[in-house]
Write a protein that holds these residues in place. Sequence first.
Motif, PDB file in Angstrom:
ATOM      1  N   SER A   1       0.851  -1.185   0.000  1.00 57.62           N
ATOM      2  CA  SER A   1       0.000   0.000   0.000  1.00 57.62           C
ATOM      3  C   SER A   1       0.890   1.239   0.000  1.00 57.62           C
ATOM      4  CB  SER A   1      -0.894   0.010   1.244  1.00 57.62           C
ATOM      5  OG  SER A   1      -0.108   0.217   2.404  1.00 57.62           O
ATOM      6  N   THR A   2       0.299   2.386  -0.293  1.00 57.74           N
ATOM      7  CA  THR A   2       1.040   3.639  -0.288  1.00 57.74           C
ATOM      8  C   THR A   2       1.630   3.902   1.092  1.00 57.74           C
ATOM      9  OG1 THR A   2      -0.495   4.469  -1.934  1.00 57.74           O
ATOM     10  CG2 THR A   2       0.860   6.094  -0.830  1.00 57.74           C
ATOM     11  N   VAL A   3       0.899   3.570   2.124  1.00 57.55           N
ATOM     12  CA  VAL A   3       1.368   3.767   3.496  1.00 57.55           C
ATOM     13  C   VAL A   3       2.611   2.930   3.752  1.00 57.55           C
ATOM     14  CG1 VAL A   3       0.770   3.433   5.925  1.00 57.55           C
ATOM     15  CG2 VAL A   3      -0.921   4.353   4.349  1.00 57.55           C
ATOM     16  N   HIS A   4       2.584   1.665   3.347  1.00 56.10           N
ATOM     17  CA  HIS A   4       3.717   0.788   3.599  1.00 56.10           C
ATOM     18  C   HIS A   4       4.952   1.183   2.795  1.00 56.10           C
ATOM     19  CE1 HIS A   4       0.555  -1.876   5.275  1.00 56.10           C
ATOM     20  NE2 HIS A   4       1.488  -1.977   6.215  1.00 56.10           N
ATOM     21  N   LYS A   5       4.750   1.792   1.645  1.00 57.46           N
ATOM     22  CA  LYS A   5       5.892   2.252   0.847  1.00 57.46           C
ATOM     23  C   LYS A   5       6.607   3.420   1.517  1.00 57.46           C
ATOM     24  CE  LYS A   5       4.021   0.877  -3.620  1.00 57.46           C
ATOM     25  NZ  LYS A   5       3.499   1.349  -4.906  1.00 57.46           N
TER      26      LYS A   5
END
Length: 171
Positions: free
Chosen positions: A144-148
């Motif tokens: 996800s964008t958060v994990h990136k």
Amino acid sequence: MQQNILRSSNVTKIYFVFTDGKGIERKENVTIKYMDKKNCYFVGKSINSFSKPKWRAKAKIIIYTPEGVYHTEEIIHDVTFSFQEMLYKVDVPKIWHFKQLRSGSRKQIELPIKIKFSDDIEIIAKTYDIAIGGVAVKSDKNLSTVHKSFPAECVVEFPAEGYVNFPDNKL
């Protein structure tokens, strides 16, 4: 590899840089249309208000690969154009200059890797390539964008054959 760089599957981008007949410097993203033993034909998108380069104008050819950038200079023999594309004809380059972009070279190797985030999400994947400064990973699971955006704990498992001297062959 330098002689065959135009035929390499590692090419990510090719730029053709030249000055047109109006004196405007152009840097065009191109692909190879055709190449024989003597000539190379690069094709790119049609240019608005294009003016053919002067006779025997020079062009820089810049090729980006994961290892670095190759560049050379050739004389433009011909430019043909239509509403959709431009076709540039030059001699097959004989000499390429190379500049490595990375601080170290990357080695393609597939090793098991475990990536664990602070929210306990864990991804089991394989490395694609590895270098001193980092590792590329391929996985069936999308991040996800958060994990990136957040750091994670990564464990790379090396073979037991003794390539490295890490406890339990893990880094």
